[in-house]
Structures are given as structure tokens and as C-alpha cells.
Scaffold this motif. Structure first.
Motif, short mmCIF file in Angstrom:
data_model
loop_
_atom_site.label_atom_id
_atom_site.label_comp_id
_atom_site.label_asym_id
_atom_site.label_seq_id
_atom_site.Cartn_x
_atom_site.Cartn_y
_atom_site.Cartn_z
N ALA A 4 0.84 -1.20 0.00
CA ALA A 4 0.00 0.00 0.00
C ALA A 4 0.87 1.25 0.00
O ALA A 4 0.56 2.23 -0.70
CB ALA A 4 -0.92 0.00 1.21
N TYR A 5 1.94 1.24 0.76
CA TYR A 5 2.86 2.38 0.82
C TYR A 5 3.37 2.71 -0.58
O TYR A 5 3.39 3.86 -1.00
CB TYR A 5 4.01 2.03 1.77
N ARG A 20 -5.50 -4.99 -6.82
CA ARG A 20 -4.09 -4.67 -7.11
C ARG A 20 -3.24 -4.72 -5.85
O ARG A 20 -2.12 -5.22 -5.87
CB ARG A 20 -4.00 -3.29 -7.77
N LEU A 21 -3.78 -4.21 -4.76
CA LEU A 21 -3.07 -4.29 -3.47
C LEU A 21 -2.79 -5.74 -3.09
O LEU A 21 -1.67 -6.09 -2.74
CB LEU A 21 -3.90 -3.64 -2.36
N CYS A 22 -3.82 -6.57 -3.18
CA CYS A 22 -3.68 -7.98 -2.80
C CYS A 22 -2.71 -8.71 -3.72
O CYS A 22 -1.89 -9.51 -3.26
CB CYS A 22 -5.04 -8.67 -2.79
N SER A 23 -2.78 -8.42 -5.00
CA SER A 23 -1.87 -9.05 -5.95
C SER A 23 -0.43 -8.66 -5.67
O SER A 23 0.47 -9.51 -5.65
CB SER A 23 -2.27 -8.64 -7.37
N SER A 28 -4.58 -12.92 -0.30
CA SER A 28 -5.94 -13.05 -0.83
C SER A 28 -6.78 -11.84 -0.39
O SER A 28 -6.44 -11.16 0.58
CB SER A 28 -6.59 -14.34 -0.31
N ASN A 29 -7.85 -11.62 -1.10
CA ASN A 29 -8.79 -10.57 -0.68
C ASN A 29 -9.30 -10.84 0.73
O ASN A 29 -9.47 -9.91 1.52
CB ASN A 29 -9.96 -10.47 -1.66
N ARG A 30 -9.52 -12.11 1.03
CA ARG A 30 -10.00 -12.47 2.36
C ARG A 30 -8.98 -12.06 3.43
O ARG A 30 -9.34 -11.50 4.46
CB ARG A 30 -10.26 -13.97 2.43
N ALA A 31 -7.70 -12.31 3.16
CA ALA A 31 -6.65 -11.91 4.12
C ALA A 31 -6.64 -10.40 4.30
O ALA A 31 -6.44 -9.90 5.42
CB ALA A 31 -5.29 -12.41 3.64
N ASP A 41 -9.52 2.44 4.92
CA ASP A 41 -8.96 2.11 6.24
C ASP A 41 -7.46 1.85 6.14
O ASP A 41 -6.68 2.31 6.97
CB ASP A 41 -9.70 0.88 6.79
N LEU A 42 -7.05 1.16 5.09
CA LEU A 42 -5.62 0.91 4.87
C LEU A 42 -4.89 2.21 4.57
O LEU A 42 -3.80 2.45 5.09
CB LEU A 42 -5.43 -0.09 3.73
#
Length: 179
Positions: A4-5, A20-23, A28-31, A41-42
Motif C-alpha cells: 500500500a505504501y 491490485r493491493l492484494c496481488s 488473498s482478498n480475504r486476508a 482504512d488501509l
């Protein structure tokens, strides 16, 4: 947080999807949703971490400086500009993307401005109460000036030298608090 940074700094908050963040983070999106309720929030967490680290650096520099107002100005501003520009991602998040995110970060941004305002106000407490304007409003204006200089550093090609940003900022503060 690391992904994210990087992504919130470039290509930016609005261009960064959760997918894109998860990739990029290889999760995973769940994580993601186990840690954060939303992309906003992130972003808030990343921004607040940048601000907290910067506050620590600036407070440390001021505390280590000789006790004169001029020495505290030079130490605090110098550390702020050097620390923020040490990593262009930090500078972009703190001074560009926070604005682009809009209402999402308005509360976090106001908290950061308040914290930096308190540093300025406490650093000039020994001045005689003869300032021609309310100290709080003056501190807000000074923060705005430094913010605009750092936005110029982020966006300009070529970017102005860091020493020139520091010199301009110190000059503004010195002229403001000349007694």
C-alpha cells in the motif's frame, strides 16, 4: 502495508484497487479484509504511520537542538523536510495523496495538522505575547507554506534541491517570529 505504501504513492490512492493491493502483496482478498475493513482504512493506516514516524523524527531533532528558538526552528524544519523527502513515497502520501483522497482522510489529516501545530506553538512559547496574530492561526499558515513547498518538490521536474526547500522554510519561520 508495504504494498500500500508503494501503490498509494504511485499510481496513487484512487488508482489502487484492493485487487491490485492484494496481488502486489501476494495475499488473498480475504486476508486483506481480515486486517482492514476497506481500502480507505488501509490508506488511513499508511498515512498515520507516515505522520507518526515524521512526528517522532521532528520531536527528536527539536529535543536534541540547543534551546534557542532559531536552533529549534533550524533543527525541526530541517529534519521535517529531510525526513519526508528521504522517501518520495512518504512525501507523496503525506502531501499529495492525502489531499487526493478527499474526505476519506480529512479527519486523519486534521489530526496531523493539529500535532504539527502543537509542535510549532510549544517551540515558540518563550516569545513575548506581542505577535500581531493568533499563534495557532500563524502556525497553520506556516504548515501550509511548508506543505506547498513539499508538493512542489513532489511534482516539479526537476525537483528543487532539498537544501533550498529547507532554506526557504527556515526563512519563512525566522521572518514570522523575528522579535
Amino acid at each position: 502495508m508495504s504494498a500500500a505504501y508503494t501503490l498509494f504513492a504511485h499510481p496513487g490512492f484512487h488508482a489502487t484497487t484492493i485487487e491490485r493491493l492484494c496481488s502486489t502483496a501476494r495475499i488473498s482478498n480475504r486476508a486483506f479484509y481480515e486486517c482492514f475493513s476497506s481500502r480507505e482504512d488501509l490508506m488511513r493506516a499508511v498515512y498515520e504511520r507516515c505522520v507518526d514516524e515524521t512526528l517522532d523524527a521532528v520531536n527528536g531533532a527539536i529535543d536534541s537542538a540547543p534551546p534557542t528558538l532559531d536552533d529549534r526552528i533550524v533543527a525541526g524544519i530541517g529534519e521535517y523536510v529531510r525526513f519526508v523527502t528521504k522517501d518520495v513515497r512518504r512525501a507523496r502520501i503525506m502531501h499529495l495523496e492525502v489531499r487526493r483522497a478527499g474526505d476519506v482522510l480529512s479527519g486523519a489529516r486534521q489530526n496531523a495538522v493539529s500535532a504539527f501545530t502543537k509542535i510549532i506553538e510549544s517551540s515558540v512559547q518563550e516569545l513575548p505575547n506581542t505577535l500581531p496574530i493568533d499563534l495557532h492561526l500563524l502556525a497553520l499558515g506556516l504548515i501550509g507554506a511548508i506543505t506547498e513547498l513539499l508538493i512542489e518538490w513532489v511534482l516539479a521536474d526537476p525537483a528543487p534541491p532539498i537544501d533550498e526547500l529547507i532554506d526557504a522554510s527556515v526563512h519563512i519561520f525566522r521572518r514570522t517570529f523575528a522579535t
